[in-house]
Design a protein around this motif. Structure first.
Motif, PDB file in Angstrom:
ATOM      1  N   ASP A  20       6.810  18.578  -6.658  1.00  0.00           N
ATOM      2  CA  ASP A  20       6.292  17.302  -6.184  1.00  0.00           C
ATOM      3  C   ASP A  20       5.838  17.419  -4.729  1.00  0.00           C
ATOM      4  OD1 ASP A  20       5.641  14.689  -5.899  1.00  0.00           O
ATOM      5  OD2 ASP A  20       7.683  13.913  -6.062  1.00  0.00           O
ATOM      6  N   ASP A  21       4.573  17.118  -4.486  1.00  0.00           N
ATOM      7  CA  ASP A  21       4.047  17.242  -3.130  1.00  0.00           C
ATOM      8  C   ASP A  21       4.056  15.906  -2.387  1.00  0.00           C
ATOM      9  OD1 ASP A  21       2.055  15.967  -4.533  1.00  0.00           O
ATOM     10  OD2 ASP A  21       0.422  17.024  -3.524  1.00  0.00           O
ATOM     11  N   LYS A  22       4.681  14.920  -2.983  1.00  0.00           N
ATOM     12  CA  LYS A  22       4.738  13.605  -2.334  1.00  0.00           C
ATOM     13  C   LYS A  22       5.786  13.606  -1.232  1.00  0.00           C
ATOM     14  CE  LYS A  22       3.298  11.071  -6.403  1.00  0.00           C
ATOM     15  NZ  LYS A  22       3.687  10.140  -7.433  1.00  0.00           N
ATOM     16  N   SER A  23       5.623  12.684  -0.301  1.00  0.00           N
ATOM     17  CA  SER A  23       6.610  12.519   0.752  1.00  0.00           C
ATOM     18  C   SER A  23       6.707  11.027   1.062  1.00  0.00           C
ATOM     19  CB  SER A  23       6.210  13.308   1.999  1.00  0.00           C
ATOM     20  OG  SER A  23       4.953  12.886   2.473  1.00  0.00           O
ATOM     21  N   TYR A  24       7.704  10.657   1.821  1.00  0.00           N
ATOM     22  CA  TYR A  24       7.918   9.255   2.127  1.00  0.00           C
ATOM     23  C   TYR A  24       6.858   8.718   3.095  1.00  0.00           C
ATOM     24  CZ  TYR A  24      12.523   9.730  -0.017  1.00  0.00           C
ATOM     25  OH  TYR A  24      13.550   9.933  -0.885  1.00  0.00           O
ATOM     26  N   ASN A  25       6.673   7.405   3.041  1.00  0.00           N
ATOM     27  CA  ASN A  25       5.712   6.742   3.914  1.00  0.00           C
ATOM     28  C   ASN A  25       6.315   6.465   5.286  1.00  0.00           C
ATOM     29  OD1 ASN A  25       3.475   6.332   2.076  1.00  0.00           O
ATOM     30  ND2 ASN A  25       4.834   4.965   0.966  1.00  0.00           N
ATOM     31  N   HIS A  26       5.458   6.447   6.279  1.00  0.00           N
ATOM     32  CA  HIS A  26       5.825   6.098   7.646  1.00  0.00           C
ATOM     33  C   HIS A  26       4.803   5.094   8.163  1.00  0.00           C
ATOM     34  CE1 HIS A  26       7.822   9.945   7.090  1.00  0.00           C
ATOM     35  NE2 HIS A  26       8.573   9.684   8.130  1.00  0.00           N
ATOM     36  N   VAL A  27       5.241   4.183   9.005  1.00  0.00           N
ATOM     37  CA  VAL A  27       4.332   3.276   9.690  1.00  0.00           C
ATOM     38  C   VAL A  27       4.107   3.858  11.079  1.00  0.00           C
ATOM     39  CG1 VAL A  27       4.004   0.947  10.600  1.00  0.00           C
ATOM     40  CG2 VAL A  27       5.115   1.269   8.394  1.00  0.00           C
ATOM     41  N   VAL A  37      -2.336   0.175  13.500  1.00  0.00           N
ATOM     42  CA  VAL A  37      -1.084   0.219  12.745  1.00  0.00           C
ATOM     43  C   VAL A  37      -1.474   0.713  11.358  1.00  0.00           C
ATOM     44  CG1 VAL A  37       0.867  -1.100  11.859  1.00  0.00           C
ATOM     45  CG2 VAL A  37      -0.140  -1.709  14.061  1.00  0.00           C
ATOM     46  N   VAL A  38      -1.011   1.910  11.016  1.00  0.00           N
ATOM     47  CA  VAL A  38      -1.423   2.529   9.760  1.00  0.00           C
ATOM     48  C   VAL A  38      -0.219   3.067   8.994  1.00  0.00           C
ATOM     49  CG1 VAL A  38      -3.773   3.132  10.438  1.00  0.00           C
ATOM     50  CG2 VAL A  38      -1.937   4.685  10.971  1.00  0.00           C
ATOM     51  N   LEU A  39      -0.416   3.217   7.700  1.00  0.00           N
ATOM     52  CA  LEU A  39       0.588   3.764   6.801  1.00  0.00           C
ATOM     53  C   LEU A  39       0.211   5.222   6.529  1.00  0.00           C
ATOM     54  CD1 LEU A  39       3.016   2.707   5.172  1.00  0.00           C
ATOM     55  CD2 LEU A  39       1.457   2.264   3.305  1.00  0.00           C
ATOM     56  N   VAL A  40       1.136   6.146   6.790  1.00  0.00           N
ATOM     57  CA  VAL A  40       0.862   7.577   6.649  1.00  0.00           C
ATOM     58  C   VAL A  40       2.029   8.229   5.902  1.00  0.00           C
ATOM     59  CG1 VAL A  40       0.443   9.733   7.895  1.00  0.00           C
ATOM     60  CG2 VAL A  40      -0.409   7.593   8.829  1.00  0.00           C
ATOM     61  N   ARG A  41       1.704   9.136   5.011  1.00  0.00           N
ATOM     62  CA  ARG A  41       2.743   9.921   4.342  1.00  0.00           C
ATOM     63  C   ARG A  41       3.314  10.940   5.325  1.00  0.00           C
ATOM     64  NH1 ARG A  41       4.406   9.211  -0.631  1.00  0.00           N
ATOM     65  NH2 ARG A  41       3.000   8.199  -2.081  1.00  0.00           N
ATOM     66  N   GLY A  42       4.587  11.251   5.193  1.00  0.00           N
ATOM     67  CA  GLY A  42       5.265  12.164   6.106  1.00  0.00           C
ATOM     68  C   GLY A  42       4.596  13.514   6.230  1.00  0.00           C
TER      69      GLY A  42
END
Length: 181
Positions: A20-27, A37-42
Protein backbone atom coordinates in the motif's frame (compact mmCIF):
# COMPACT_ATOMS: atom_id res chain seq x y z
CA UNK A 1 13.44 -3.66 7.04
CA UNK A 2 14.83 -6.25 4.63
CA UNK A 3 11.43 -7.94 4.43
CA UNK A 4 9.65 -4.63 3.76
CA UNK A 5 12.17 -3.76 1.02
CA UNK A 6 11.78 -7.19 -0.63
CA UNK A 7 8.00 -6.90 -0.54
CA UNK A 8 8.16 -3.49 -2.19
CA UNK A 9 10.63 -4.79 -4.77
CA UNK A 10 8.79 -8.01 -5.75
CA UNK A 11 5.20 -6.89 -5.04
CA UNK A 12 3.78 -10.30 -3.96
CA UNK A 13 0.10 -10.61 -4.81
CA UNK A 14 -1.20 -11.60 -1.35
CA UNK A 15 0.83 -9.11 0.71
CA UNK A 16 -1.19 -5.91 0.54
CA UNK A 17 -0.01 -4.44 3.85
CA UNK A 18 3.47 -3.46 2.68
CA UNK A 19 2.41 -2.78 -0.94
CA UNK A 20 0.00 0.00 0.00
CA UNK A 21 1.51 3.30 -1.10
CA UNK A 22 -1.05 5.41 0.71
CA UNK A 23 -0.17 7.60 3.65
CA UNK A 24 -2.08 9.74 6.11
CA UNK A 25 -3.30 13.23 5.29
CA UNK A 26 -1.79 16.40 6.70
CA UNK A 27 -3.10 19.96 6.69
CA UNK A 28 -0.39 22.36 5.55
CA UNK A 29 -0.26 26.13 5.93
CA UNK A 30 2.30 27.63 3.58
CA UNK A 31 4.86 30.33 4.22
CA UNK A 32 3.68 33.05 1.78
CA UNK A 33 2.34 36.61 1.93
CA UNK A 34 -1.14 35.12 1.64
CA UNK A 35 -0.69 31.56 3.00
CA UNK A 36 -2.53 28.67 1.40
CA UNK A 37 -4.25 25.97 3.45
CA UNK A 38 -3.98 22.66 1.63
CA UNK A 39 -4.47 18.96 2.25
CA UNK A 40 -1.36 16.87 1.47
CA UNK A 41 -0.57 13.19 1.88
CA UNK A 42 2.40 12.47 4.15
CA UNK A 43 4.45 10.87 1.38
CA UNK A 44 4.05 14.03 -0.75
CA UNK A 45 4.97 16.61 1.90
CA UNK A 46 8.27 17.65 0.34
CA UNK A 47 7.11 17.14 -3.25
CA UNK A 48 3.82 19.04 -3.68
CA UNK A 49 4.98 21.88 -1.44
CA UNK A 50 8.72 22.27 -0.80
CA UNK A 51 9.70 22.11 2.88
CA UNK A 52 11.05 25.69 2.79
CA UNK A 53 7.53 26.91 1.77
CA UNK A 54 5.76 25.14 4.68
CA UNK A 55 5.01 27.14 7.82
CA UNK A 56 2.74 24.74 9.77
CA UNK A 57 1.90 21.05 9.37
CA UNK A 58 -0.98 19.45 11.27
CA UNK A 59 -1.50 15.74 11.28
CA UNK A 60 -1.33 12.92 10.50
CA UNK A 61 -5.07 12.41 10.15
CA UNK A 62 -5.96 8.75 9.50
CA UNK A 63 -9.55 9.36 8.41
CA UNK A 64 -9.26 11.26 5.13
CA UNK A 65 -12.99 11.55 4.38
CA UNK A 66 -13.78 13.03 7.77
CA UNK A 67 -10.84 15.45 7.45
CA UNK A 68 -12.11 16.56 4.04
CA UNK A 69 -15.57 17.23 5.48
CA UNK A 70 -14.06 19.08 8.44
CA UNK A 71 -12.04 21.30 6.08
CA UNK A 72 -15.17 22.05 4.03
CA UNK A 73 -17.00 23.13 7.18
CA UNK A 74 -14.03 25.09 8.49
CA UNK A 75 -13.72 26.88 5.15
CA UNK A 76 -17.31 28.10 5.47
CA UNK A 77 -16.42 29.59 8.86
CA UNK A 78 -12.93 30.89 7.96
CA UNK A 79 -12.62 31.30 4.18
CA UNK A 80 -9.05 30.58 3.06
CA UNK A 81 -6.94 30.53 -0.09
CA UNK A 82 -5.97 27.21 -1.59
CA UNK A 83 -5.07 27.72 -5.27
CA UNK A 84 -5.75 31.26 -6.50
CA UNK A 85 -2.95 33.72 -7.22
CA UNK A 86 -2.74 36.77 -4.90
CA UNK A 87 -3.68 40.12 -6.45
CA UNK A 88 -0.16 41.54 -6.02
CA UNK A 89 1.32 38.71 -8.11
CA UNK A 90 -1.07 39.16 -11.07
CA UNK A 91 0.53 40.93 -14.05
CA UNK A 92 -2.60 42.15 -15.88
CA UNK A 93 -4.67 43.62 -13.03
CA UNK A 94 -7.21 45.46 -15.20
CA UNK A 95 -9.34 42.39 -15.95
CA UNK A 96 -9.11 40.73 -12.53
CA UNK A 97 -12.24 38.96 -11.33
CA UNK A 98 -12.53 37.07 -8.07
CA UNK A 99 -11.87 33.33 -8.36
CA UNK A 100 -14.79 30.92 -8.27
CA UNK A 101 -14.25 30.12 -4.57
CA UNK A 102 -14.30 33.85 -3.75
CA UNK A 103 -17.56 34.23 -5.65
CA UNK A 104 -19.21 31.53 -3.54
CA UNK A 105 -17.69 32.74 -0.25
CA UNK A 106 -15.05 30.06 0.31
CA UNK A 107 -12.05 32.29 -0.45
CA UNK A 108 -11.68 35.77 1.06
CA UNK A 109 -10.82 37.36 -2.30
CA UNK A 110 -7.04 37.29 -2.16
CA UNK A 111 -6.95 37.11 -5.97
CA UNK A 112 -8.90 40.34 -6.46
CA UNK A 113 -7.44 42.40 -3.61
CA UNK A 114 -10.66 42.38 -1.54
CA UNK A 115 -8.87 41.44 1.70
CA UNK A 116 -5.70 42.96 3.14
CA UNK A 117 -2.67 40.93 4.18
CA UNK A 118 -3.32 41.86 7.84
CA UNK A 119 -6.97 40.71 7.78
CA UNK A 120 -6.05 37.48 6.02
CA UNK A 121 -3.30 36.84 8.59
CA UNK A 122 -6.01 36.92 11.30
CA UNK A 123 -7.98 34.27 9.42
CA UNK A 124 -4.91 32.05 9.08
CA UNK A 125 -4.16 32.50 12.79
CA UNK A 126 -7.73 31.40 13.61
CA UNK A 127 -7.31 28.29 11.45
CA UNK A 128 -3.96 27.55 13.15
CA UNK A 129 -5.53 27.86 16.62
CA UNK A 130 -8.34 25.53 15.55
CA UNK A 131 -5.95 22.82 14.33
CA UNK A 132 -3.76 23.18 17.41
CA UNK A 133 -6.83 22.25 19.47
CA UNK A 134 -7.06 25.67 21.12
CA UNK A 135 -10.73 26.14 20.37
CA UNK A 136 -11.39 27.77 23.75
CA UNK A 137 -8.67 30.36 23.16
CA UNK A 138 -10.00 30.94 19.66
CA UNK A 139 -13.53 31.48 20.96
CA UNK A 140 -12.31 33.91 23.63
CA UNK A 141 -10.28 35.83 21.03
CA UNK A 142 -13.32 36.10 18.76
CA UNK A 143 -15.52 37.23 21.65
CA UNK A 144 -13.04 40.03 22.42
CA UNK A 145 -13.06 41.10 18.77
CA UNK A 146 -16.87 41.03 18.76
CA UNK A 147 -17.04 43.26 21.85
CA UNK A 148 -14.51 45.68 20.35
CA UNK A 149 -16.59 45.99 17.18
CA UNK A 150 -19.73 46.52 19.24
CA UNK A 151 -18.04 49.31 21.26
CA UNK A 152 -17.07 51.00 17.99
CA UNK A 153 -20.68 50.64 16.76
CA UNK A 154 -19.63 48.31 13.93
CA UNK A 155 -22.56 45.99 14.52
CA UNK A 156 -22.40 44.18 11.16
CA UNK A 157 -18.86 43.01 11.86
CA UNK A 158 -19.80 42.08 15.45
CA UNK A 159 -22.74 40.03 14.15
CA UNK A 160 -20.51 38.23 11.66
CA UNK A 161 -18.14 37.22 14.47
CA UNK A 162 -21.11 36.15 16.62
CA UNK A 163 -22.22 33.81 13.81
CA UNK A 164 -18.65 32.50 13.54
CA UNK A 165 -18.58 31.68 17.26
CA UNK A 166 -21.94 29.91 16.93
CA UNK A 167 -20.60 27.87 13.99
CA UNK A 168 -17.48 26.87 15.96
CA UNK A 169 -19.64 25.68 18.83
CA UNK A 170 -21.87 23.83 16.37
CA UNK A 171 -18.87 21.91 14.99
CA UNK A 172 -18.34 20.57 18.51
CA UNK A 173 -22.02 19.56 18.75
CA UNK A 174 -21.84 17.66 15.46
CA UNK A 175 -18.70 15.83 16.66
CA UNK A 176 -20.51 14.79 19.85
CA UNK A 177 -23.51 13.49 17.89
CA UNK A 178 -21.23 11.41 15.64
CA UNK A 179 -19.45 9.94 18.69
CA UNK A 180 -22.80 8.91 20.21
CA UNK A 181 -23.84 7.12 16.99
Amino acid sequence: ILEANLIKKHQPYYNSREKDDKSYNHVVITKENFPRVVLVRGKNLGQEIPFNKIKYVFGPFPQGLMLGEALKNLRKIFPFRDRCVPFGEIKNREQVKPCFNAQIGLCPGVCSGIISKKEYAKTVQNIRLFFEGKKGALTRKLEREMKDYAKRHEFEKADKIKRTIFALNHIQDVALIKKEE
